[in-house]
Structure formats: structure tokens, C-alpha cells
Design an enzyme around this catalytic site. Structure first.
Site, PDB file in Angstrom:
ATOM      1  NE  ARG A  16      -0.572   0.489   4.852  1.00 46.77           N
ATOM      2  CZ  ARG A  16      -1.061   0.606   6.348  1.00 46.77           C
ATOM      3  NH1 ARG A  16      -2.427   0.272   6.350  1.00 46.77           N
ATOM      4  NH2 ARG A  16      -0.289   1.116   7.202  1.00 46.77           N
ATOM      5  CG  ASP A  63       9.253  -9.335  10.112  1.00 46.04           C
ATOM      6  OD1 ASP A  63       9.609  -8.381   9.941  1.00 46.04           O
ATOM      7  OD2 ASP A  63       8.981  -9.721  11.269  1.00 46.04           O
ATOM      8  CB  VAL A  64      11.870  -6.128   5.847  1.00 47.45           C
ATOM      9  CG1 VAL A  64      11.154  -6.283   4.694  1.00 47.45           C
ATOM     10  CG2 VAL A  64      11.519  -5.052   6.710  1.00 47.45           C
ATOM     11  CB  SER A 142      11.057  10.504   7.400  1.00 49.27           C
ATOM     12  OG  SER A 142      10.159  11.425   7.703  1.00 49.27           O
ATOM     13  CE1 TYR A 154       8.932   6.379  10.311  1.00 56.30           C
ATOM     14  CE2 TYR A 154       9.117   9.046  10.340  1.00 56.30           C
ATOM     15  CZ  TYR A 154       8.779   7.690   9.690  1.00 56.30           C
ATOM     16  OH  TYR A 154       8.468   7.715   8.251  1.00 56.30           O
ATOM     17  CB  ALA A 157      14.734   4.502  12.250  1.00 54.17           C
ATOM     18  CE  LYS A 158      11.534   6.143   7.729  1.00 46.72           C
ATOM     19  NZ  LYS A 158      11.544   5.177   6.614  1.00 46.72           N
TER      20      LYS A 158
END
Ligand code: NAD
Length: 253
Positions: A16, A63-64, A142, A154, A157-158
Site C-alpha cells: 500500500r 517480515d523484513v 523522512s 522514528y 531510524a530515518k
């Protein structure tokens, strides 16, 4: 214009949103596309769209963050579609919370899907790229990499994705492989719909509020991001590597 050589592309999180739009865009550009996602049924819908548009696609449930599952998925792609030489690390999740309320699980799951996932996928696919002496890795970062309230996990991580990307560019360049990152601002996807639901605002009002801070006066659509990813995947982008492109309707959204 350089003619497109058909390749085999892998798009994670392709069920998606940005991943689905990217899978469709790469297929329209002439590539066979493996759509990898935890949501196997929805990944199959993305693949079915591509096939009904005349393209080649395979959906794989994975699942990556699971090393054995990633190896098995990439082997399946190689066997059923061909050796992949384009990889878009797009799978992602949010577990937003202010730091003092952030659980260890909120932290670990976000770091795991984004960073461990991108690492495992890239390690598995690079072998095929090195063999082909050609490859394109595009990682989804991001604007949150620059810092965002409620997203310590997040944004870490980004930002990590950006360092990972630059190191891939340095290590893999000699094999004809480029690595770049696309860093979107707010894009109208289910990820943002779920954020709106969590804070008790309608999706439309949430997007309208966000659009006010975007210089071009609107939020992004998945196709806006897919277009930037497609550029980095193209033949003619072979001298562009280790870059982070903010696609945010302005310097940052
Ligand atoms: P989305 O939630 O709509 O789609 C993400 C997809 O990743 C889902 O289909 C989900 O099933 C899949 N996924 C999650 N965990 C997985 C796992 N462990 N293994 C395999 N698949 C998994 O999100 P989106 O908005 O399309 O975002 C795509 C990417 O773009 C993400 O990396 C996200 O962080 C990044 N991004 C999104 C925005 C935005 O505003 N939507 C902004 C900046 C960056």
C-alpha cells in the site's frame, strides 16, 4: 534520453501507500517487480494491478526484520522472476510517543523494521547486484530525520537510514551500484490516516492542517515520492550516489 533496460526490482512495503505507488511506477518504467510485504494479500493486489496493466510482478509475504525470511524471499524472487538489481527499502511502521512514555518495544520495533530491515534486505540483494555489476538501492528516509516531536525512535531510524545509504554508496560504488535516499514530507497514505485516527482528527482535517506548513500548499501523494525513487533507479542516475533528496513540497515539510 537513455533507454530503459528492463531489470528486476524489489519493493518492500509494497502492499500500500508509497511502496505500492513505487512498485507500479517501476513496472510502468519497464521493470519486473517483486512486491514484498507483511500484508501478503494486499501485496498480491498491488502485483495484480501491475499484471493487469501489462507488467510482470510477484507478491511475497515477508517480515523484513527476519533474517531467514528475507533470505528465503530474495531466493524466491531470483528463482521466479530473476536476479534483483533494484531494491527499494520502503517498509516502515510508526510507534509515536513522547520520550517519557516511549516503551522499549516502541523503540525496538521501529528501529528493527526500518534499520535492521533495510540492512537485511540490502545484504541479501547486493550479491545479485555485485554479480551483475549494476545496481540501484533507494532507501526511504523522512523529514523526521531532522527531528520531530513524538518520534525519537522514528527520527533516529530515518537519520540512521541516511548514514546507511552513504556507506552503501561508498562500499558498493565500484560494482556499478548506486545508493540514495528519498526523504518525504507528509504524504497522504494509510500511515498518516492511522496517525490522524490516533490523535482524534479526521484524515481530511489532518492533511489540511499539515498542508498549511508546506510551501507548495499541499501534502504529497504517493506518486510524488515514486517519481523521485524512479529517478534514482534509472540508468541515467548512475553518477548520483550517496544523496538524500527531500521530497516535501519545500526545504522541509
Ligand atoms: P504505510 O503504512 O502505508 O505502508 C507501509 C507498508 O510497510 C505496509 O504495507 C506494511 O505492511 C509494510 N510493513 C511494515 N512493517 C513491515 C515488515 N516488518 N516487513 C514487511 N513489510 C512491512 O506507509 P507509507 O506512508 O506508504 O510509508 C512508506 C515509507 O515511507 C515508510 O518507510 C515511511 O516511514 C516513509 N515515509 C512516509 C511518510 C508519509 O507521510 N506517509 C513520510 C516520510 C517517510
Amino acid at each position: 534520453m537513455t533507454a530503459t533496460t528492463p531489470r528486476v526490482a524489489v519493493v518492500t512495503g509494497g502492499a500500500r501507500g508509497i511502496g505500492a505507488a513505487t512498485a507500479r511506477r517501476l513496472a510502468a518504467d519497464g521493470h519486473a517487480v517483486a512486491v514484498l510485504d507483511l500484508r501478503e494479500e494486499q501485496a498480491a493486489q498491488t502485483a495484480a494491478h501491475i499484471v493487469s496493466d501489462g507488467g510482470r510482478a510477484l507478491a511475497v509475504g515477508v517480515d523484513v526484520a527476519d533474517a531467514a525470511a528475507v533470505e528465503a524471499a530474495v531466493t524466491r524472487v531470483r528463482d521466479e522472476v530473476g536476479a534483483p538489481t533494484i531494491l527499494v527499502n520502503n517498509a516502515g511502521i510508526l510507534r509515536d510517543n513522547l520520550l517519557f512514555k516511549m516503551s522499549e518495544d516502541d523503540w525496538d520495533s521501529v528501529i528493527s523494521v526500518h534499520l535492521r530491515g533495510a540492512f537485511l534486505m540490502t545484504r541479501a540483494v547486493q550479491a545479485h547486484m555485485v554479480e551483475a555489476r549494476w545496481g540501484r538501492v533507494v532507501n526511504l528516509s523522512s523529514t523526521s530525520a531532522l527531528g520531530n516531536r513524538g518520534q525519537a525512535n522514528y527520527s533516529a531510524a530515518k537519520a540512521g537510514i541516511q548514514g546507511f545509504t552513504k556507506t552503501l554508496a561508498i562500499e558498493l560504488g565500484k560494482f556499478g551500484i548506486t545508493a540514495n535516499a528519498v526523504a518525504p514530507g507528509v504524504v497522504a497514505t494509510d500511515m498518516i490516516r492511522e496517525t490522524a485516527e490516533r490523535v482524534g482528527v479526521s484524515f481530511e482535517d489532518f492533511l489540511a492542517g499539515m498542508a498549511k506548513d508546506v510551501p507548495v500548499g499541499r501534502v504529497g501523494q504517493p506518486e510524488d515520492i515514486a517519481a523521485a525513487v524512479a529517478f534514482f533507479c534509472s540508468e541515467e542516475a548512475g553518477f548520483v550516489s550517496g544523496q538524500v533528496l527531500y521530497v516535501a513540497g519545500g526545504p522541509r515539510a
